[in-house]
Design a protein around this motif. Structure first.
Motif, PDB file in Angstrom:
ATOM      1  N   PRO A  66       0.779  -1.242   0.000  1.00 33.62           N
ATOM      2  CA  PRO A  66       0.000   0.000   0.000  1.00 33.62           C
ATOM      3  C   PRO A  66       0.807   1.286   0.000  1.00 33.62           C
ATOM      4  O   PRO A  66       0.274   2.337  -0.336  1.00 33.62           O
ATOM      5  N   THR A  67       2.088   1.240   0.360  1.00 35.43           N
ATOM      6  CA  THR A  67       2.877   2.477   0.413  1.00 35.43           C
ATOM      7  C   THR A  67       4.073   2.401  -0.519  1.00 35.43           C
ATOM      8  O   THR A  67       4.574   1.313  -0.832  1.00 35.43           O
ATOM      9  N   TYR A  68       4.538   3.578  -0.924  1.00 41.49           N
ATOM     10  CA  TYR A  68       5.690   3.675  -1.810  1.00 41.49           C
ATOM     11  C   TYR A  68       6.922   3.043  -1.161  1.00 41.49           C
ATOM     12  O   TYR A  68       7.684   2.324  -1.804  1.00 41.49           O
ATOM     13  N   GLY A  69       7.114   3.335   0.137  1.00 41.25           N
ATOM     14  CA  GLY A  69       8.271   2.800   0.837  1.00 41.25           C
ATOM     15  C   GLY A  69       8.289   1.287   0.859  1.00 41.25           C
ATOM     16  O   GLY A  69       9.343   0.653   0.689  1.00 41.25           O
ATOM     17  N   GLU A  70       7.128   0.671   1.055  1.00 39.87           N
ATOM     18  CA  GLU A  70       7.051  -0.785   1.053  1.00 39.87           C
ATOM     19  C   GLU A  70       7.319  -1.353  -0.335  1.00 39.87           C
ATOM     20  O   GLU A  70       7.998  -2.383  -0.482  1.00 39.87           O
ATOM     21  N   ALA A 162      18.476  -0.018   3.618  1.00 38.45           N
ATOM     22  CA  ALA A 162      18.459   0.301   5.042  1.00 38.45           C
ATOM     23  C   ALA A 162      17.874   1.676   5.319  1.00 38.45           C
ATOM     24  O   ALA A 162      17.249   1.896   6.367  1.00 38.45           O
ATOM     25  N   TYR A 163      18.069   2.619   4.393  1.00 36.10           N
ATOM     26  CA  TYR A 163      17.584   3.981   4.612  1.00 36.10           C
ATOM     27  C   TYR A 163      16.103   4.147   4.296  1.00 36.10           C
ATOM     28  O   TYR A 163      15.503   5.165   4.635  1.00 36.10           O
ATOM     29  N   TRP A 164      15.495   3.151   3.647  1.00 34.96           N
ATOM     30  CA  TRP A 164      14.069   3.279   3.343  1.00 34.96           C
ATOM     31  C   TRP A 164      13.224   2.957   4.556  1.00 34.96           C
ATOM     32  O   TRP A 164      13.442   1.957   5.237  1.00 34.96           O
ATOM     33  N   GLN A 165      12.251   3.833   4.834  1.00 33.95           N
ATOM     34  CA  GLN A 165      11.282   3.613   5.906  1.00 33.95           C
ATOM     35  C   GLN A 165       9.984   3.142   5.268  1.00 33.95           C
ATOM     36  O   GLN A 165       9.427   3.808   4.399  1.00 33.95           O
ATOM     37  N   HIS A 166       9.492   1.994   5.709  1.00 33.57           N
ATOM     38  CA  HIS A 166       8.439   1.300   4.981  1.00 33.57           C
ATOM     39  C   HIS A 166       7.171   2.112   4.754  1.00 33.57           C
ATOM     40  O   HIS A 166       6.526   1.990   3.722  1.00 33.57           O
ATOM     41  N   VAL A 168       6.578   5.467   4.611  1.00 29.16           N
ATOM     42  CA  VAL A 168       6.612   6.857   4.179  1.00 29.16           C
ATOM     43  C   VAL A 168       6.401   6.989   2.668  1.00 29.16           C
ATOM     44  O   VAL A 168       6.667   6.072   1.895  1.00 29.16           O
ATOM     45  N   SER A 169       5.955   8.176   2.284  1.00 25.33           N
ATOM     46  CA  SER A 169       5.812   8.513   0.870  1.00 25.33           C
ATOM     47  C   SER A 169       7.173   8.966   0.343  1.00 25.33           C
ATOM     48  O   SER A 169       8.086   9.270   1.115  1.00 25.33           O
ATOM     49  N   ARG A 259       1.008  13.876   8.713  1.00 24.68           N
ATOM     50  CA  ARG A 259       2.185  13.421   7.960  1.00 24.68           C
ATOM     51  C   ARG A 259       3.416  13.407   8.843  1.00 24.68           C
ATOM     52  O   ARG A 259       4.193  12.457   8.835  1.00 24.68           O
ATOM     53  N   TYR A 260       3.628  14.479   9.598  1.00 24.80           N
ATOM     54  CA  TYR A 260       4.801  14.545  10.459  1.00 24.80           C
ATOM     55  C   TYR A 260       4.759  13.465  11.529  1.00 24.80           C
ATOM     56  O   TYR A 260       5.780  12.856  11.858  1.00 24.80           O
ATOM     57  N   ALA A 261       3.574  13.235  12.097  1.00 23.66           N
ATOM     58  CA  ALA A 261       3.452  12.202  13.129  1.00 23.66           C
ATOM     59  C   ALA A 261       3.789  10.832  12.558  1.00 23.66           C
ATOM     60  O   ALA A 261       4.447  10.012  13.209  1.00 23.66           O
ATOM     61  N   ARG A 262       3.353  10.572  11.320  1.00 23.93           N
ATOM     62  CA  ARG A 262       3.630   9.290  10.676  1.00 23.93           C
ATOM     63  C   ARG A 262       5.131   9.111  10.460  1.00 23.93           C
ATOM     64  O   ARG A 262       5.683   8.031  10.693  1.00 23.93           O
ATOM     65  N   VAL A 263       5.794  10.184  10.019  1.00 26.41           N
ATOM     66  CA  VAL A 263       7.234  10.100   9.782  1.00 26.41           C
ATOM     67  C   VAL A 263       7.983   9.922  11.092  1.00 26.41           C
ATOM     68  O   VAL A 263       8.907   9.115  11.195  1.00 26.41           O
ATOM     69  N   ARG A 264       7.585  10.672  12.129  1.00 24.30           N
ATOM     70  CA  ARG A 264       8.253  10.535  13.424  1.00 24.30           C
ATOM     71  C   ARG A 264       8.092   9.124  13.969  1.00 24.30           C
ATOM     72  O   ARG A 264       8.995   8.574  14.588  1.00 24.30           O
TER      73      ARG A 264
END
Length: 322
Positions: A66-70, A162-166, A168-169, A259-264
């Motif tokens: 469902p997400t770009y990161g995944e 390793a730098y990708w967070q699952h 996030v956009s 968005r910020y809460a999701r990234v944090r």
């Protein structure tokens, strides 16, 4: 004679999606024309569609996450080589790729295991490091804004993953997740010092749109390019973007705080201390300089300072509370 030993050690990953399938024919036409020789394997990252192009060793990797990161993470699991050359589906090549420089990059990365990438972006930085240690490149400081970005680059595959967070956009990854690099000061990121130092030209110039913008063609770029290259495209399917009246944000429908809460939540709090050290070292607390650091972190510091001024007490916040 040009060194081609890199071919079996670099995988070309083209990031796309099913909705952009109409870009694949012109993209791979220009890729085959101007990237000679190509890496041994080319991966096209999309959801469900398949695509083949005569003369190219092209394999589609499918992910319906469902997400770009995944989806990016799923695609990188398919990469079996030490290095990944990342391109996006609207990076239409304009002239022959500098194969000798590509071979140099692989050789440089072989010699220094701390190098994460050589990027084709002229990335703004708060200070210059190692300018022209590698001809045409300079090193970005840890935690620099937009160190993590999706411009064309040769990445060390394991580090890229390793730098990708699952969750996030791509925009959050580029704009907010750069703080992760501050937690890994040994990692080295190199960008070009000027546009003509790039080993491949896909029409990107800072501040100027090319290829696709907000899902529509950039008329001033693609019409003369495809006409020159003899490529026929039905532009009516997407239409042309009005660059003077384009949407202010690609994330206009998303709530900023959400968005910020999701990234944090993805990043956690572990990056706060190394990022604080980075800010102190580069003297980035001033309003004049804050644009060069993570905006969310700057507001965190400002709110902390305001409360300390009001109460006269030192304040410790948890994960950048607002």
């Amino acid at each position: 004679m040009t060194d081609t030993s890199w071919q079996n050690r670099v995988t070309l990953l083209v990031n796309s999606c099913d909705a952009y399938a109409d870009l694949w024919q012109p993209f791979f036409t220009l890729l085959k024309r101007y990237f000679v020789p190509l890496p041994a394997e080319i991966l096209l990252n999309t959801e469900t569609k398949d695509f083949a192009f005569d003369g190219l060793n092209l394999r589609c990797v499918h992910s319906t996450a469902p997400t770009y990161g995944e989806r990016m993470t799923d695609a990188l699991r398919e990469v079996k080589t030490e290095y990944t050359l990342l391109l996006l589906d609207d990076f239409f090549l304009r002239r022959p790729v500098d194969i000798a420089r590509l071979a140099d990059i692989v050789r440089w990365m072989d010699a220094d295991r701390d190098i994460v990438y050589f990027n084709s972006d002229v990335t703004a930085a708060v200070c210059d490091l190692e300018v022209d240690r590698y001809p045409g490149y300079r090193r970005l400081p840890a935690g620099n804004r937009y160190t993590l970005n999706l411009q064309a680059a040769v990445w060390r595959t394991a580090k890229f993953a390793a730098y990708w967070q699952h969750k996030v956009s791509p925009w959050d990854w580029e704009e907010r997740c750069n703080v992760l690099t501050a937690a890994h000061p040994r990692d080295k990121f190199y960008c070009v010092t000027r546009e003509d130092a790039r080993f491949l030209d896909y029409g990107y110039h800072g501040g100027q749109w090319m290829g696709i913008c907000h899902g529509q063609w950039v008329e001033s770029d693609v019409v003369p390019l495809f006409e020159k290259e003899g490529i026929e495209v039905d532009f009516s399917k997407r239409g042309f973007i009005d660059l003077e009246n384009r949407p202010a944000s690609l994330n206009k429908g998303a709530d900023r705080a959400e968005r910020y809460a999701r990234v944090r939540a993805c990043l956690g709090t572990a990056y706060l201390l190394p990022y604080f050290v980075f800010c102190r070292r580069c003297n980035l607390y001033s309003k004049r300089n804050h644009c060069a650091v993570d905006e969310d972190y700057f507001h965190y510091l400002q709110r902390k300072a305001d409360l300390q001024n009001k109460t006269g007490k030192k304040i410790w916040f948890g994960p950048m509370q607002r």
